[in-house]
Scaffold this active site. Structure first.
Site, PDB file in Angstrom:
ATOM      1  N   GLU A 178      32.395  48.525  72.816  1.00 48.00           N
ATOM      2  CA  GLU A 178      31.543  48.099  73.945  1.00 48.00           C
ATOM      3  C   GLU A 178      32.021  48.786  75.220  1.00 48.00           C
ATOM      4  O   GLU A 178      33.204  49.156  75.331  1.00 48.00           O
ATOM      5  CB  GLU A 178      31.627  46.565  74.051  1.00 48.00           C
ATOM      6  CG  GLU A 178      30.992  45.928  75.271  1.00 48.00           C
ATOM      7  CD  GLU A 178      29.478  46.059  75.328  1.00 48.00           C
ATOM      8  OE1 GLU A 178      28.962  47.153  75.011  1.00 48.00           O
ATOM      9  OE2 GLU A 178      28.811  45.092  75.720  1.00 48.00           O
ATOM     10  N   ASP A 179      31.112  48.951  76.176  1.00 43.50           N
ATOM     11  CA  ASP A 179      31.526  49.567  77.446  1.00 43.50           C
ATOM     12  C   ASP A 179      32.267  48.580  78.333  1.00 43.50           C
ATOM     13  O   ASP A 179      33.328  48.881  78.862  1.00 43.50           O
ATOM     14  CB  ASP A 179      30.320  50.193  78.181  1.00 43.50           C
ATOM     15  CG  ASP A 179      29.153  49.214  78.402  1.00 43.50           C
ATOM     16  OD1 ASP A 179      29.229  48.054  77.941  1.00 43.50           O
ATOM     17  OD2 ASP A 179      28.165  49.622  79.038  1.00 43.50           O
ATOM     18  N   ASP A 236      31.651  41.563  80.813  1.00 43.64           N
ATOM     19  CA  ASP A 236      31.471  41.001  82.152  1.00 43.64           C
ATOM     20  C   ASP A 236      31.496  39.474  82.018  1.00 43.64           C
ATOM     21  O   ASP A 236      32.570  38.883  81.975  1.00 43.64           O
ATOM     22  CB  ASP A 236      30.142  41.559  82.704  1.00 43.64           C
ATOM     23  CG  ASP A 236      29.868  41.183  84.132  1.00 43.64           C
ATOM     24  OD1 ASP A 236      30.817  40.985  84.895  1.00 43.64           O
ATOM     25  OD2 ASP A 236      28.684  41.095  84.519  1.00 43.64           O
ATOM     26  N   PHE A 271      30.526  46.645  90.465  1.00 46.87           N
ATOM     27  CA  PHE A 271      29.564  47.211  89.522  1.00 46.87           C
ATOM     28  C   PHE A 271      29.899  48.680  89.302  1.00 46.87           C
ATOM     29  O   PHE A 271      29.850  49.483  90.228  1.00 46.87           O
ATOM     30  CB  PHE A 271      28.129  47.066  90.032  1.00 46.87           C
ATOM     31  CG  PHE A 271      27.119  47.408  88.973  1.00 46.87           C
ATOM     32  CD1 PHE A 271      26.751  46.486  88.011  1.00 46.87           C
ATOM     33  CD2 PHE A 271      26.560  48.685  88.927  1.00 46.87           C
ATOM     34  CE1 PHE A 271      25.838  46.820  87.017  1.00 46.87           C
ATOM     35  CE2 PHE A 271      25.647  49.023  87.936  1.00 46.87           C
ATOM     36  CZ  PHE A 271      25.287  48.082  86.983  1.00 46.87           C
ATOM     37  N   ASP A 284      25.521  52.891  83.306  1.00 54.98           N
ATOM     38  CA  ASP A 284      24.409  53.318  84.171  1.00 54.98           C
ATOM     39  C   ASP A 284      24.134  52.368  85.322  1.00 54.98           C
ATOM     40  O   ASP A 284      24.594  51.224  85.342  1.00 54.98           O
ATOM     41  CB  ASP A 284      23.125  53.409  83.344  1.00 54.98           C
ATOM     42  CG  ASP A 284      22.553  52.020  83.043  1.00 54.98           C
ATOM     43  OD1 ASP A 284      23.321  51.145  82.599  1.00 54.98           O
ATOM     44  OD2 ASP A 284      21.345  51.809  83.264  1.00 54.98           O
ATOM     45  N   ARG A 297      25.100  57.986  83.789  1.00 60.36           N
ATOM     46  CA  ARG A 297      25.847  57.869  82.537  1.00 60.36           C
ATOM     47  C   ARG A 297      26.674  59.125  82.256  1.00 60.36           C
ATOM     48  O   ARG A 297      27.649  59.098  81.527  1.00 60.36           O
ATOM     49  CB  ARG A 297      24.889  57.662  81.351  1.00 60.36           C
ATOM     50  CG  ARG A 297      24.152  56.332  81.364  1.00 60.36           C
ATOM     51  CD  ARG A 297      23.468  56.107  80.014  1.00 60.36           C
ATOM     52  NE  ARG A 297      22.432  55.100  80.064  1.00 60.36           N
ATOM     53  CZ  ARG A 297      22.624  53.785  79.919  1.00 60.36           C
ATOM     54  NH1 ARG A 297      23.838  53.312  79.739  1.00 60.36           N
ATOM     55  NH2 ARG A 297      21.617  52.942  79.952  1.00 60.36           N
TER      56      ARG A 297
HETATM   57  P1  5GP Z   1      27.974  40.415  79.820  1.00 58.92           P
HETATM   58  O1  5GP Z   1      27.089  39.787  78.808  1.00 58.92           O
HETATM   59  O2  5GP Z   1      29.424  40.479  79.410  1.00 58.92           O
HETATM   60  O3  5GP Z   1      27.818  39.731  81.158  1.00 58.92           O
HETATM   61  O4  5GP Z   1      27.409  41.864  80.086  1.00 58.92           O
HETATM   62  C1  5GP Z   1      27.747  42.945  79.318  1.00 58.92           C
HETATM   63  C2  5GP Z   1      26.814  44.096  79.584  1.00 58.92           C
HETATM   64  O5  5GP Z   1      26.377  44.116  80.950  1.00 58.92           O
HETATM   65  C3  5GP Z   1      27.523  45.411  79.412  1.00 58.92           C
HETATM   66  O6  5GP Z   1      27.413  45.884  78.099  1.00 58.92           O
HETATM   67  C4  5GP Z   1      26.800  46.316  80.393  1.00 58.92           C
HETATM   68  O7  5GP Z   1      25.642  46.850  79.794  1.00 58.92           O
HETATM   69  C5  5GP Z   1      26.372  45.383  81.506  1.00 58.92           C
HETATM   70  N1  5GP Z   1      27.328  45.420  82.635  1.00 58.92           N
HETATM   71  C6  5GP Z   1      28.155  44.448  83.034  1.00 58.92           C
HETATM   72  N2  5GP Z   1      28.880  44.829  84.087  1.00 58.92           N
HETATM   73  C7  5GP Z   1      28.482  46.081  84.371  1.00 58.92           C
HETATM   74  C8  5GP Z   1      28.885  47.043  85.359  1.00 58.92           C
HETATM   75  O8  5GP Z   1      29.765  46.840  86.204  1.00 58.92           O
HETATM   76  N3  5GP Z   1      28.259  48.253  85.304  1.00 58.92           N
HETATM   77  C9  5GP Z   1      27.285  48.557  84.397  1.00 58.92           C
HETATM   78  N4  5GP Z   1      26.746  49.756  84.456  1.00 58.92           N
HETATM   79  N5  5GP Z   1      26.893  47.680  83.450  1.00 58.92           N
HETATM   80  C10 5GP Z   1      27.497  46.462  83.436  1.00 58.92           C
END
Ligand code: 5GP
Length: 174
Positions: A95-96, A99, A148, A155, A161
């Protein structure tokens, strides 16, 4: 013109990704794994990571959507599912960023129901101050503040990206 502040350099990312690859290789020595990159954000990370893993591996991509712009839509959707059964396989989800953790909580639970031998999570980034659910990140690249981030696969509305580093867009810039 948008202004981008560098957060983690390309060199630091490459060094850390190599370490993660070595760690995964050591942990799965003698086994075969299936790497599951979560699209789209992890495609660059996964491409680099697998080149530092020296156990036999297969790759199967999974598409998820949980965000629109910079805001969580609150709903996780599988936009493109795995092409093969993972029953009896050792799975490493790539996973990237974690959050809130909601996306990975959903996915890890979903994959567990498919009877894999094991499922572990490898995330490039984690924002612990934002995480609201219990989530184990077995392999983590970097812990970051609540900003962010873009670049290295991540992205903002499908842009940035392709940056080789991780950066932060300055406030008010679209
Ligand atoms: P979560 O469900 O943990 O809140 O969100 C995970 C997804 O939100 C990540 O896979 C990503 O796609 C997006 N995301 C969360 N934080 C960021 C951020 O700082 N930058 C970007 N580009 N995407 C984020």
């Amino acid at each position: 013109m948008p202004s981008i502040e560098s957060l983690i350099s390309a060199e630091s990312i490459q060094a850390r990704v190599a370490e993660l690859g070595r760690q995964i290789s050591a942990d799965y020595a003698g086994e075969e794994i299936t790497v599951v990159p979560v699209l789209k954000g992890s495609f660059v990370f996964a491409a680099d990571l697998v080149r530092h893993i020296d156990v036999p591996l297969a790759i199967d991509f999974l598409g998820l959507r949980s965000y629109e712009g910079t805001e969580s839509s609150g709903v996780v959707q599988i936009t493109s599912d795995l092409t093969k059964s993972i029953e009896g396989k050792h799975i490493v989800v790539v996973e990237d960023i974690v959050d809130t953790g909601l996306t990975m909580q959903y996915l890890m639970q979903n994959l567990s129901t498919r009877k894999p031998a094991s499922v572990k999570l490898c995330s490039l980034l984690h924002k612990p101050s934002r995480t609201t659910v219990e989530i184990d990140i077995d392999y983590l690249g970097f812990t970051i503040e609540d900003v962010f981030v873009i670049g290295y696969g991540l992205d903002y509305d499908q842009h940035y990206r392709n940056l080789p580093f991780l950066g932060v867009l300055t406030p008010g810039v679209s």
